[in-house]
Design a protein around this motif. Structure first.
Motif, PDB file in Angstrom:
ATOM      1  N   GLU A   3       0.835  -1.208   0.000  1.00  0.00           N
ATOM      2  CA  GLU A   3       0.000   0.000   0.000  1.00  0.00           C
ATOM      3  C   GLU A   3       0.866   1.253   0.000  1.00  0.00           C
ATOM      4  O   GLU A   3       0.396   2.336  -0.337  1.00  0.00           O
ATOM      5  N   ARG A   4       2.115   1.092   0.407  1.00  0.00           N
ATOM      6  CA  ARG A   4       3.093   2.170   0.351  1.00  0.00           C
ATOM      7  C   ARG A   4       4.373   1.609  -0.246  1.00  0.00           C
ATOM      8  O   ARG A   4       4.729   0.459   0.019  1.00  0.00           O
TER       9      ARG A   4
ATOM     10  N   THR B 216       0.077   3.948  -2.618  1.00  0.00           N
ATOM     11  CA  THR B 216      -0.195   3.349  -3.921  1.00  0.00           C
ATOM     12  C   THR B 216      -1.591   2.739  -3.934  1.00  0.00           C
ATOM     13  O   THR B 216      -2.148   2.394  -2.895  1.00  0.00           O
ATOM     14  N   ARG B 217      -2.142   2.624  -5.135  1.00  0.00           N
ATOM     15  CA  ARG B 217      -3.423   1.940  -5.339  1.00  0.00           C
ATOM     16  C   ARG B 217      -3.341   1.160  -6.637  1.00  0.00           C
ATOM     17  O   ARG B 217      -2.750   1.621  -7.615  1.00  0.00           O
ATOM     18  N   ILE B 218      -3.962   0.010  -6.662  1.00  0.00           N
ATOM     19  CA  ILE B 218      -3.948  -0.827  -7.851  1.00  0.00           C
ATOM     20  C   ILE B 218      -5.386  -1.118  -8.261  1.00  0.00           C
ATOM     21  O   ILE B 218      -6.253  -1.330  -7.418  1.00  0.00           O
TER      22      ILE B 218
ATOM     23  N   TYR C  93      -2.435   1.507 -12.088  1.00  0.00           N
ATOM     24  CA  TYR C  93      -1.658   1.608 -10.860  1.00  0.00           C
ATOM     25  C   TYR C  93      -1.406   3.086 -10.589  1.00  0.00           C
ATOM     26  O   TYR C  93      -0.964   3.832 -11.465  1.00  0.00           O
ATOM     27  N   VAL C  94      -1.689   3.540  -9.343  1.00  0.00           N
ATOM     28  CA  VAL C  94      -1.586   4.946  -8.983  1.00  0.00           C
ATOM     29  C   VAL C  94      -0.622   5.111  -7.811  1.00  0.00           C
ATOM     30  O   VAL C  94      -0.743   4.411  -6.802  1.00  0.00           O
ATOM     31  N   VAL C  95       0.314   6.027  -7.946  1.00  0.00           N
ATOM     32  CA  VAL C  95       1.258   6.362  -6.884  1.00  0.00           C
ATOM     33  C   VAL C  95       1.091   7.837  -6.553  1.00  0.00           C
ATOM     34  O   VAL C  95       1.082   8.683  -7.449  1.00  0.00           O
ATOM     35  N   THR C  96       0.956   8.157  -5.267  1.00  0.00           N
ATOM     36  CA  THR C  96       0.748   9.537  -4.834  1.00  0.00           C
ATOM     37  C   THR C  96       2.053  10.116  -4.306  1.00  0.00           C
ATOM     38  O   THR C  96       2.635   9.596  -3.354  1.00  0.00           O
TER      39      THR C  96
END
Length: 290
Positions: A124-125, A147-149, A174-177
């Motif tokens: 998640e991180r 992160t999110r998938i 896939y998203v990374v902040t």
């Protein structure tokens, strides 16, 4: 108020590429997927035609503000001489990737993509061991890199593949902040806490001059945080006021001299100090009686 600009070289996107490359290579190698290449190019037909082995493509297709993490409050940092440095909060952005697996056989692609899905979902991180360059610097990335998938893409998948000029393939979103620091600060001079008003009689004689002053200070609680809405009084004159959200207070038209200043918080804790007028501000801590 002065403007101080010191914008550092921002390499966060390139560092994110290297971090994802390190994470995927390490995890894939531990699960028997040795020698898999990690690429960040647009997955076009020309690019795919040049592949010589199994490849995971991690294509950055969108960057948007993470509106749910927006922070509008400027941050204040005070120096010992009273100057304040105001800095804009970092911009939180969502970096969206389309992740695909490439191999000669469709079955091998699906195995590879399944393993990648498991790896990315496990974190998640982004783990500290995988962070490259500035991403491992807490002064640059002060927040955990979330992160999110599997987040739904805003536009159609067919339109996405038409845009990049590649064949339609199954892909993971896939998203990374990340946090993007402004690199700009405003420097504000010492706060004006004392003002003097001189009143002269109509006859203009020096002996008729009276001086009144504006004086104040700040009240903090036991932890050193501002004590908002605390009651503050000058005991000898009977005048009183309350603190603002930053714990600051001020009295107008105060006669010169030394005054006993008393503060009381909402929880009943009290503190006293001497307010010299004119003179330095009175800072009171509700943790103890001064």
């Amino acid at each position: 108020m002065g403007l101080a600009t010191s914008v550092p070289l921002n390499t966060m996107l390139a560092d994110l590429d290297e971090s994802l490359r390190a994470l995927l290579r390490r995890e894939l190698g531990q699960h028997g997927f040795d020698g898999v290449a990690i690429a960040f190019d647009a997955p076009s037909r020309d690019w795919s035609a040049g592949l010589s082995g199994p490849t995971v493509n991690v294509f950055l297709y969108d960057i948007q503000e993470a509106a749910d993490l927006r922070d509008r409050e400027w941050q204040e940092h005070r120096s010992g001489n009273g100057d304040a440095r105001m800095s804009r909060p970092p911009l939180r952005v969502d970096c969206s990737f389309a992740v695909t697996g490439w191999a000669r056989a469709v079955e091998d692609e699906h195995r590879l993509l399944s393993q990648v899905l498991g790896i990315l979902y496990a974190y998640e991180r982004l783990p500290p061991a995988a962070l490259a360059g500035s991403l491992g610097d807490l002064a640059v990335q002060r927040f955990p890199i979330q992160t999110r998938i599997g987040r739904a893409r805003s536009d159609g998948r067919a339109d996405f593949w038409n845009a990049v000029g590649g064949p339609y393939k199954a892909s993971l979103d896939y998203v990374v902040t990340l946090a993007c620091e402004a690199g700009v600060t405003f420097i504000r001079g010492p706060e004006v806490r004392t003002q003097t008003l001189r009143v002269r009689g109509r006859n203009g004689r020096d002996g008729s001059v009276e001086e009144f002053h504006r004086a104040g200070g700040r009240v903090t609680d036991a932890t050193g945080s501002p004590a908002a809405n605390a009651w503050v009084a000058l005991v000898d004159t009977g005048t009183w006021t309350t603190t603002d959200a930053d714990g600051r207070f001020a009295f107008n038209r105060v006669a010169g001299g030394r005054h006993r200043c008393m503060a009381r918080g909402a929880d009943g804790t009290e503190a006293t100090s001497e307010l010299a007028v004119p003179g330095p501000a009175a800072d009171l801590s509700l943790a103890a009686d001064h």
